[in-house]
Write an enzyme that holds these catalytic residues in place. Structure first.
Site, PDB file in Angstrom:
ATOM      1  N   GLY A  32      14.452 -10.828  30.028  1.00  0.00           N
ATOM      2  CA  GLY A  32      14.098 -11.199  28.650  1.00  0.00           C
ATOM      3  C   GLY A  32      13.863 -12.684  28.416  1.00  0.00           C
ATOM      4  O   GLY A  32      14.027 -13.162  27.293  1.00  0.00           O
ATOM      5  N   SER A  33      13.416 -13.420  29.435  1.00  0.00           N
ATOM      6  CA  SER A  33      13.201 -14.854  29.196  1.00  0.00           C
ATOM      7  C   SER A  33      12.010 -15.101  28.274  1.00  0.00           C
ATOM      8  O   SER A  33      12.024 -16.037  27.472  1.00  0.00           O
ATOM      9  CB  SER A  33      13.041 -15.620  30.517  1.00  0.00           C
ATOM     10  OG  SER A  33      11.786 -15.383  31.097  1.00  0.00           O
TER      11      SER A  33
ATOM     12  N   MET B  84       7.945  -3.191  31.712  1.00  0.00           N
ATOM     13  CA  MET B  84       7.374  -2.801  33.001  1.00  0.00           C
ATOM     14  C   MET B  84       7.022  -1.318  33.096  1.00  0.00           C
ATOM     15  O   MET B  84       6.969  -0.771  34.191  1.00  0.00           O
ATOM     16  CB  MET B  84       8.328  -3.210  34.130  1.00  0.00           C
ATOM     17  CG  MET B  84       8.618  -4.703  34.176  1.00  0.00           C
ATOM     18  SD  MET B  84       7.132  -5.761  34.238  1.00  0.00           S
ATOM     19  CE  MET B  84       6.692  -5.570  35.944  1.00  0.00           C
TER      20      MET B  84
ATOM     21  N   HIS C 181       1.031 -11.332  31.102  1.00  0.00           N
ATOM     22  CA  HIS C 181       0.904 -10.918  32.494  1.00  0.00           C
ATOM     23  C   HIS C 181       0.922 -12.159  33.377  1.00  0.00           C
ATOM     24  O   HIS C 181       0.252 -13.149  33.071  1.00  0.00           O
ATOM     25  CB  HIS C 181      -0.412 -10.148  32.679  1.00  0.00           C
ATOM     26  CG  HIS C 181      -0.572  -9.610  34.062  1.00  0.00           C
ATOM     27  ND1 HIS C 181       0.108  -8.490  34.497  1.00  0.00           N
ATOM     28  CD2 HIS C 181      -1.286 -10.062  35.121  1.00  0.00           C
ATOM     29  CE1 HIS C 181      -0.202  -8.267  35.768  1.00  0.00           C
ATOM     30  NE2 HIS C 181      -1.049  -9.201  36.170  1.00  0.00           N
TER      31      HIS C 181
ATOM     32  N   LEU D 257       1.996   2.297  29.550  1.00  0.00           N
ATOM     33  CA  LEU D 257       1.974   3.075  28.314  1.00  0.00           C
ATOM     34  C   LEU D 257       0.723   3.946  28.285  1.00  0.00           C
ATOM     35  O   LEU D 257      -0.361   3.496  28.688  1.00  0.00           O
ATOM     36  CB  LEU D 257       2.010   2.123  27.117  1.00  0.00           C
ATOM     37  CG  LEU D 257       3.341   1.350  27.017  1.00  0.00           C
ATOM     38  CD1 LEU D 257       3.192   0.106  26.159  1.00  0.00           C
ATOM     39  CD2 LEU D 257       4.450   2.259  26.489  1.00  0.00           C
TER      40      LEU D 257
END
Ligand code: GAR
Length: 213
Positions: free
Chosen positions: A12-13, A86, A105, A89
């Protein structure tokens, strides 16, 4: 103020860089497809609604996508922000949030779509690598590009060292892209995203720099 839901899968950076950027948005929720994502703890510590919908609890991709969409819609977001999410969808999910779904990305798209981008950049010997924020469309890693940052590949780079420098740039460009989205500055024309007056632009980004010769 516009509302966003951030989707993560891991540390979550990028999410944190968004939370720390004083953006004109309300972060309505952070959702991960993995309950053990360190990013969820960070979001909870910030007092944000943070929850997991574990993809492995769903036999079919569409079932996971539906459960995710239902949860997202409960927070009525204007935009859905994929920040290190990751999972691929499905088309229905992508269509449901068309024009409101963005991703970051770790490559200069359309080069190196997919995974292991830093390793592949080193293997191909590219001189310039980087990262891209783009709208999400049905074709993987191929939606209209909002912003990119270019990072020179150095002779002693490893996958790790290169990823660190690219990530630093991710943390700069993603908040900026979300600011533009929230302020309604982005206009889609065909496959190109227009930004009105983006200010002074350099003619080119060249690596190795010509001074080095
Ligand atoms: C980031 O480098 C992001 O660009 C990448 O995963 C990392 C997540 O890091 N995303 C993808 O590869 C999407 N295809 P983070 O959890 O620290 O933000």
């Amino acid at each position: 103020m516009k509302r966003i839901v951030i989707l993560i899968s891991g540390r979550g950076s990028n999410m944190l860089s968004i939370l720390d950027s004083d953006l004109p948005v309300i972060v309505a929720a952070v959702i991960s497809n993995r309950a053990d994502s360190p990013g969820l703890d960070i979001a909870k510590a910030r007092g944000l609604p943070a929850l997991a919908i574990e993809h492995r609890n769903y036999a079919a991709r569409e079932d996971f996508d539906s459960a995710l969409a239902e949860k997202i819609d409960g927070y009525s977001p204007d935009f859905v922000i994929l920040a290190g999410f990751m999972r691929i969808l499905g088309n229905d999910f992508v269509a449901r949030y068309s024009g409101r779904l963005v991703n970051i990305h770790p490559s200069l798209l359309p080069a190196f779509a997919g995974t292991r981008t830093h390793r592949r950049a080193l293997e191909e010997g590219v001189r310039i690598h980087g990262c891209t924020v783009h709208f999400v469309t049905e074709k993987l890693d191929h939606g209209a590009i909002i912003i990119q940052a270019a990072v020179p590949v150095l002779e002693n780079d490893t996958e790790e060292s290169l990823s660190v420098r690219v990530l630093e740039q991710e943390h700069k460009i993603y908040p900026e892209a979300i600011r533009w989205l929230a302020l309604g500055r982005l206009k889609l024309e065909g496959h190109r995203v227009l930004l009105g007056n983006p200010g002074m632009q350099p003619d080119a980004l060249i690596s190795p720099s010509l001074d080095a010769r």
